[in-house]
Design an enzyme around this catalytic site. Sequence first.
Site, mmCIF file in Angstrom:
data_model
loop_
_atom_site.group_PDB
_atom_site.id
_atom_site.type_symbol
_atom_site.label_atom_id
_atom_site.label_comp_id
_atom_site.label_asym_id
_atom_site.label_seq_id
_atom_site.Cartn_x
_atom_site.Cartn_y
_atom_site.Cartn_z
ATOM 1 N N HIS A 1 -7.267 -0.034 -4.331
ATOM 2 C CA HIS A 1 -7.490 -0.457 -3.008
ATOM 3 C C HIS A 1 -8.727 0.864 -2.637
ATOM 4 O O HIS A 1 -8.157 1.654 -2.107
ATOM 5 C CB HIS A 1 -6.414 -0.383 -2.182
ATOM 6 N N GLU B 1 -5.437 -4.500 -8.482
ATOM 7 C CA GLU B 1 -5.504 -4.962 -7.105
ATOM 8 C C GLU B 1 -6.819 -4.362 -6.607
ATOM 9 O O GLU B 1 -6.764 -3.856 -5.352
ATOM 10 C CB GLU B 1 -4.214 -4.590 -6.326
ATOM 11 N N ASP C 1 -10.097 -3.718 -4.517
ATOM 12 C CA ASP C 1 -11.091 -4.128 -3.486
ATOM 13 C C ASP C 1 -11.708 -3.042 -2.855
ATOM 14 O O ASP C 1 -11.352 -1.929 -3.116
ATOM 15 C CB ASP C 1 -10.281 -5.234 -2.298
ATOM 16 N N ASN D 1 3.045 0.488 -11.325
ATOM 17 C CA ASN D 1 2.099 -0.058 -10.595
ATOM 18 C C ASN D 1 1.998 0.828 -9.221
ATOM 19 O O ASN D 1 2.899 0.734 -8.563
ATOM 20 C CB ASN D 1 2.067 -1.427 -9.978
ATOM 21 N N GLU E 1 4.880 1.337 -6.802
ATOM 22 C CA GLU E 1 5.001 2.381 -5.532
ATOM 23 C C GLU E 1 6.170 3.128 -5.229
ATOM 24 O O GLU E 1 6.593 3.378 -4.147
ATOM 25 C CB GLU E 1 4.451 1.550 -4.103
#
Length: 394
Positions: A260, A289, A291, A224, A181
């Site tokens: 996400h 990651e 979801d 990432n 990030e």
Amino acid sequence: MRSIRFATVALATAALALPLMAGSAAADPSAGRTAAPHSHATSDRLRAAAPEGFVVGTAVAGGGHHLEQDYPDPFTYDREYRKVLARQFSSVSAENQMKWDYIHPERDRYDFGQADAIVEFAKRNKQVVRGHTLLWHSQNPAWLEEGDFSRTELRAILREHITTVVGRYAGRIQQWDVANEIFDDQGNLRTQDNIWIRELGPGIVADAFRWAHKADPRAKLFFNDYNVEGLNAKSDAYYTLIQDLLEQGVPVDGFSVQGHLSTRYGFPGDLKDNLDRFDALGLETAVTELDVRMDLPESGEPTEEQQRKQADYYQRTLEACLAVDGCNSFTIWGFTDKYSWVPVFFEGEGFANVMTDEYERKPAFYALRDTLKEAAREDDCKKHGKHHHRHGKG
């Protein structure tokens, strides 16, 4: 040189052998919960359904926000959780246990207990490990963020951390999120809230990759981030930076999208196109990651339409990864809502994982399983086709 004290893994290992504590929901079979409909058939496991060479992973819950919750540490104390973790997944990522505030709580002390336990668990269950993360603006310990360090000291601290942590797990961690990030949504470097970039300049990112590679030449090293699923200013910034780093010979191996997602927003339909362009640079790509959260009705129970939409988002993300040659790692950010980070950080949203609190499988789980099975069948057909063709020519 300062002496460095290492916390032993003994406590964590001992805790893994403990019976479930009373505070764990899985510890009380009389709590009125419906038994989870587990199938022990190999074909009903995500890891077994996947094509050869394609790993399916999950975050291992623990540390971070879990410390403030009213349950014991999930990975350490919930046996049912560990059973599903081992049965369903061929890759694991530490949700918080390898982040700076957890693994390096004091300048001269590392706490490897939980990270060691996760790596050992993975070895026992024939799982690969993703390391997360080495350079980030968030979840840094107070001693680091509030310390009065010179540039020389700060650089030495980062180098020592990367060398120590990556070196400890050399040969046992498949991929590392080296830089996490580092851009904002407009594609600008985080020059204010990232202590490393702010104090040491953008060049420190390249150094982090070099140090990580030296500590473990076999590990694949990744950038990432979130909100980089599609073609946008943020993913463009990574594309430009990575091209520059590759030209300099910096050992960057991969680019990963976190994923996400929320059903509030449309699905990033250009995900495959975005992964393709990084693949064309010779990089590995990954979903790390995933979801899919949603706004829940007052009842707390999602509608069938919400569950269908969620399953569609999971499936389309997996399909995009499977369609890109170098995308061989697909990780969901936890598998049960019981330990999800989402309700803690997104008020009113939840139900983001592929299993309920009671480990019941949602439509999203079956969407992933069936998509993996179909991809495996297609791979087999291609292999058999080539095999017959070779014999025909003979």
